[in-house]
Each structure stands twice: as C-alpha cells, then as structure tokens.
Enzyme design. Structure first.
Site, PDB file in Angstrom:
ATOM      1  N   ASN A  89       0.799  -1.221   0.000  1.00 53.19           N
ATOM      2  CA  ASN A  89       0.000   0.000   0.000  1.00 53.19           C
ATOM      3  C   ASN A  89       0.835   1.276   0.000  1.00 53.19           C
ATOM      4  OD1 ASN A  89      -2.382   1.851   0.780  1.00 53.19           O
ATOM      5  ND2 ASN A  89      -1.028   2.000   2.561  1.00 53.19           N
ATOM      6  N   SER A 141      -4.572   2.941  -8.238  1.00 50.81           N
ATOM      7  CA  SER A 141      -5.411   4.140  -8.242  1.00 50.81           C
ATOM      8  C   SER A 141      -6.266   4.146  -9.495  1.00 50.81           C
ATOM      9  CB  SER A 141      -4.525   5.391  -8.215  1.00 50.81           C
ATOM     10  OG  SER A 141      -5.283   6.575  -8.383  1.00 50.81           O
ATOM     11  N   TYR A 156       2.901  10.288 -11.094  1.00 45.95           N
ATOM     12  CA  TYR A 156       2.015   9.468 -10.266  1.00 45.95           C
ATOM     13  C   TYR A 156       1.213   8.496 -11.133  1.00 45.95           C
ATOM     14  CZ  TYR A 156      -1.737   8.317  -6.977  1.00 45.95           C
ATOM     15  OH  TYR A 156      -2.636   7.652  -6.169  1.00 45.95           O
ATOM     16  N   ALA A 158       1.916   7.343 -14.072  1.00 42.42           N
ATOM     17  CA  ALA A 158       2.800   6.314 -14.630  1.00 42.42           C
ATOM     18  C   ALA A 158       3.064   5.202 -13.625  1.00 42.42           C
ATOM     19  CB  ALA A 158       4.107   6.941 -15.091  1.00 42.42           C
TER      20      ALA A 158
END
Length: 259
Positions: A89, A141, A156, A158
């Site tokens: 995470n 995400s 981010y 990528a």
C-alpha cells in the site's frame, strides 16, 4: 474471523488506507506486521490493534530502501515464521506539475516510492509466500488505470499504471505457486496522502470541467472512506476470492466512469 491463523504484512500502515486495512485484517484474526517509514504512526497502529485484542508487530522502514526492507522482513519472519498475505500500500502522490516543469529528482522520488517500493515489497515476500501459497493486493489508483485528467500527475499516473501492469504480469508468474495477486484502484478517499502532494501550475494542465453535483455519483460528490477500501482488500485476501487473480477493482463510487 475469516483470517484466523493467517499472517499479513501491510505497508504504509501508519495512516489512511494502510492503517484501516491493518486494523481490519487484525480484527478478522490475522497477525499483522504493520510497516511504515514513520515510526510514531506505525506504533500507534500497533497499539490500536493490541487494544482491540489483535496481534501485530510494528516495523519501521522506507519501502524504497533495500537494506531497511530486508531488515524489516527478517524481523517479520522471525516473529511470524512465514507470511500468507501481503498488502503493498505504501505510496506518495509526489509532485504534480507540467511535464516541462517537473524536475528529474521529483520524477525519480515518485518512481522510487511507488514502483521500487512495490517491487521490493514483492521481491522480498514472494519467497515466503511460495512456501504455502497466499494472496497479494497492490494499492493502485483510478489514475493511470481509468482516468488521466488529474492536473500534472504524470509521474504518479505512470507509477499507478505500472503497478497494475505488475499485478497482471505476476498473476501468471505466481499462479503456479498458488499465489493470487490483485489490485485495488481507489478514487477520492479521505486520507492524509494530500500531505505528500506538491502541485505547481495546475492552470496549465487541468481540464476545465465542473460537475455541479460533484464527481462521485453514488455519494453526491462525497469522498469515500479508507474503510471502504479495506473491506475490498479483506475480500481479496480471503478464501472468498479464491478464483480471482490479476484483477483490478475500482473503488471510487463511479468517479472514474464520469471523469
């Protein structure tokens, strides 16, 4: 107690989705190694698990640092003897800026935490999972997997696309070892990750669209909770998801379909 007798590692367990997941897994009977680079936060998670009657150990490490991670995994192995569940995470938003303004070291930092950190977590725990099989969940995400409209979030995005690609590649590689691996892809969630975000010149990259009723249809624009993601992770690491691997689950109240 669907995870009774299981051992789990949760990275980024000091706050937000990681903390909610650690508490949820412990409540369902798992022994949980809670890992974060912020010692005070991970100790608090550890204390909360203990106060609720669960079992855990607190580990402090930067997931992008090989030496620190090896030490942490050795401590976990010594305490638990093995591992059944891994939740990768830990991550940052990093710097969001136009590509011609984004600095190489800013790009590298996001890559280091989000991709190298995920790689090291899996690299060091898969040998333990191969002993008896197990389950991995990577927290990706909606950015990079369904949406591409967050202003300046190229680095981010990528990394989050890369995480899902890793999951789908590894689903085949690890399947013969009876290891399942899946991804959860949250949308807007109430967490503290915004503290790890630096945004520059969004006016140069943002798409000028406004949704009068908010951009999360199922909640009238209200963000989701970390616990919403933790519930999905619990399902994926349990035997209830025994035939699911290589799959993304978008947890966003329909946000990514609108955006």
């Amino acid at each position: 107690m669907v995870l009774k007798g299981k051992s789990a590692l949760v990275t980024g367990a000091g706050s937000g989705i990681g903390k909610a997941t650690a508490l949820k897994l412990a409540a369902e009977g798992a022994k949980v190694a809670v890992l974060s680079r912020t010692e005070s936060e991970v100790l608090e998670t550890h204390r909360e698990i203990a106060a609720a009657g669960g079992k855990s150990i607190a580990l402090t490490a930067d997931t992008s640092d090989e030496s620190q991670m090896r030490t942490a995994i050795d401590r976990m192995t010594e305490a638990f003897g093995g591992i059944d569940i891994v939740v990768a995470n830990a991550g940052i938003n990093g710097v969001w800026a136009p590509i011609d303004d984004l600095k190489p070291d800013e790009w590298d930092q996001t890559m280091a935490v989000n991709l190298r950190g995920t790689y090291l977590t899996l690299h060091l725990t898969v040998p333990l999972l191969k002993r008896n099989g197990g389950s991995i969940v990577v927290v990706s995400s909606i950015n990079g997997t369904r949406t591409f409209t967050t202003p300046g979030a190229t680095a981010y995005t990528a990394t989050k696309a890369g995480q899902l690609a890793m999951v789908q590649q590894l689903a085949l590689e690890l399947g013969k070892h009876h290891i399942r691996i899946n991804a959860v892809c949250p949308g807007a969630i109430e967490t503290g990750i915004a503290a790890n975000t630096t945004m520059r010149h969004p006016e140069e990259t943002e798409i000028p669209v406004i949704w009068p009723q908010g951009e999360i249809p199922i909640t009238d624009g209200k963000k989701g909770a970390s616990g919403d993601v933790a519930e999905a992770i619990l399902f994926l690491v349990s035997e209830r998801a025994c035939h699911i691997t290589g799959s993304p689950i978008w947890i966003d109240g329909g946000q990514s379909l609108l955006r």
